[in-house]
Write a protein that holds these residues in place. Structure first.
Motif, mmCIF file in Angstrom:
data_model
loop_
_atom_site.group_PDB
_atom_site.id
_atom_site.type_symbol
_atom_site.label_atom_id
_atom_site.label_comp_id
_atom_site.label_asym_id
_atom_site.label_seq_id
_atom_site.Cartn_x
_atom_site.Cartn_y
_atom_site.Cartn_z
ATOM 1 N N UNK A 199 45.276 28.316 44.969
ATOM 2 C CA UNK A 199 44.000 28.618 44.430
ATOM 3 C C UNK A 199 43.620 30.204 44.404
ATOM 4 N N UNK A 200 43.331 30.408 43.092
ATOM 5 C CA UNK A 200 43.269 32.031 42.856
ATOM 6 C C UNK A 200 41.880 32.190 42.208
ATOM 7 N N UNK A 201 41.306 33.556 42.477
ATOM 8 C CA UNK A 201 40.099 33.989 41.691
ATOM 9 C C UNK A 201 40.169 35.160 41.159
ATOM 10 N N UNK A 202 40.034 35.221 39.789
ATOM 11 C CA UNK A 202 40.205 36.520 38.802
ATOM 12 C C UNK A 202 39.357 37.470 39.447
ATOM 13 N N UNK A 203 39.988 38.620 39.739
ATOM 14 C CA UNK A 203 39.261 39.972 40.162
ATOM 15 C C UNK A 203 39.246 41.066 38.963
ATOM 16 N N UNK A 204 40.097 40.913 38.298
ATOM 17 C CA UNK A 204 40.109 42.052 37.283
ATOM 18 C C UNK A 204 41.187 41.744 36.124
ATOM 19 N N UNK A 205 41.244 42.215 35.009
ATOM 20 C CA UNK A 205 42.182 41.964 33.916
ATOM 21 C C UNK A 205 42.267 43.265 33.204
ATOM 22 N N UNK A 206 43.270 43.466 32.490
ATOM 23 C CA UNK A 206 43.366 44.734 31.789
ATOM 24 C C UNK A 206 44.465 44.668 30.544
ATOM 25 N N UNK A 207 44.224 45.017 29.329
ATOM 26 C CA UNK A 207 45.093 44.828 28.306
ATOM 27 C C UNK A 207 45.508 46.340 27.870
ATOM 28 N N UNK A 208 46.868 46.289 27.597
ATOM 29 C CA UNK A 208 47.704 47.553 27.332
ATOM 30 C C UNK A 208 48.117 47.739 25.839
ATOM 31 N N UNK A 209 48.071 48.910 25.250
ATOM 32 C CA UNK A 209 48.410 49.108 23.803
ATOM 33 C C UNK A 209 49.433 48.311 23.474
ATOM 34 N N UNK A 210 50.669 48.164 24.152
ATOM 35 C CA UNK A 210 51.984 47.585 23.784
ATOM 36 C C UNK A 210 51.876 46.291 24.009
ATOM 37 N N UNK A 211 50.824 45.621 24.263
ATOM 38 C CA UNK A 211 50.850 44.029 24.310
ATOM 39 C C UNK A 211 50.888 43.342 25.796
ATOM 40 N N UNK A 212 51.072 44.341 26.728
ATOM 41 C CA UNK A 212 51.210 43.752 28.212
ATOM 42 C C UNK A 212 49.724 43.540 28.370
ATOM 43 N N UNK A 213 49.761 42.516 29.558
ATOM 44 C CA UNK A 213 48.278 42.206 30.032
ATOM 45 C C UNK A 213 48.573 42.205 31.645
ATOM 46 N N UNK A 214 47.601 42.958 32.448
ATOM 47 C CA UNK A 214 47.405 42.898 33.771
ATOM 48 C C UNK A 214 46.486 41.982 34.366
ATOM 49 N N UNK A 215 46.557 41.094 35.084
ATOM 50 C CA UNK A 215 45.906 40.111 36.079
ATOM 51 C C UNK A 215 45.745 40.309 37.289
ATOM 52 N N UNK A 216 44.682 40.578 38.012
ATOM 53 C CA UNK A 216 44.613 40.726 39.419
ATOM 54 C C UNK A 216 43.913 39.526 40.042
ATOM 55 N N UNK A 217 44.367 38.807 41.188
ATOM 56 C CA UNK A 217 43.730 37.643 41.430
ATOM 57 C C UNK A 217 43.548 37.684 43.111
ATOM 58 N N UNK A 218 42.497 37.225 43.609
ATOM 59 C CA UNK A 218 42.416 37.112 45.046
ATOM 60 C C UNK A 218 42.639 35.720 45.285
ATOM 61 N N UNK A 219 43.448 35.575 46.457
ATOM 62 C CA UNK A 219 44.022 34.353 46.986
ATOM 63 C C UNK A 219 43.181 33.733 47.610
ATOM 64 N N UNK A 220 42.463 32.471 47.381
ATOM 65 C CA UNK A 220 41.152 31.824 47.861
ATOM 66 C C UNK A 220 41.466 30.440 48.389
#
Length: 196
Positions: A164-185
């Motif tokens: 079970x995760x909680x989204x902390x942050x997200x980021x889109x990159x110009x090349x199409x990649x996406x970063x997602x950071x989750x806290x384990x809850x």
């Protein structure tokens, strides 16, 4: 007390290497590489299994590789300056400085490391990370998902694991990649098979 983070770069369908073990498709562009470099800020200790450790040693053992450009040099400096533990029953000895060899992964010893390490800890490699996830040791999951589907290979997460995760942050990159950071809850749980 440090947090333990699991960082990975992989395909949109959740693999870090294809069925043949190739991960050349996952080489980060400059923007994603800078993001990866930034993830090392505040990390005092890296945890690796043997295969991931052997891939990472180039940052210290091949000076021409590490000096190839500014991003590589920055990553190498941050990586070399941190302590490392490699878990392996077959590795004879580490080839990098500030590196300790442990023969087995002991969750309680890692829990003690989290309590005693002033900065954060980072685990890399899905096999070792899977053990840490199952033991409830991972606090943060940080993924860069690339705009590619490879259909199979080495998964980011072990089969049968639920988190079970909680989204902390997200980021889109110009090349199409996406970063997602989750806290384990929630604690890791084994999923039930629905196959009849």
């Amino acid at each position: 007390m440090g947090q333990l983070g699991y960082f990975s770069i992989g395909s949109l369908d959740g693999f870090i290497a294809d069925p043949s073990g190739d991960f050349s498709w996952a080489e980060p562009d400059e923007e994603v590489h800078q993001y990866a470099n930034d993830q090392l800020l505040g990390v005092d200790l890296h945890l690796y299994g043997r295969r991931t450790y052997e891939l990472m040693t180039v940052w210290e053992t091949d000076l021409s590789f590490a000096a190839a450009n500014r991003l590589y040099a920055e990553f190498a400096e941050r990586w070399v300056d941190a302590d490392k533990i490699v878990y392996s029953s077959t590795l004879e000895e580490p080839v990098t400085r500030r590196t300790r060899l442990e023969r087995t992964f002991d969750p309680e010893a890692v829990r003690a490391l989290k309590d005693s390490t002033p900065g954060d800890l980072m685990i890399a490699g899905p096999t070792l990370a899977g053990q840490a996830l199952r033991a409830g040791l991972v606090d943060v999951v940080d993924q860069v998902l690339l705009p590619i589907v490879i259909g199979g290979g080495l998964p980011m997460y072990p089969a049968g694991l639920r988190l079970d995760l909680e989204l902390m942050d997200e980021r889109r990159f110009a090349g199409g990649a996406v970063a997602v950071r989750h806290r384990v809850v929630g604690p890791a749980q084994a999923t039930r098979s629905t196959a009849g």
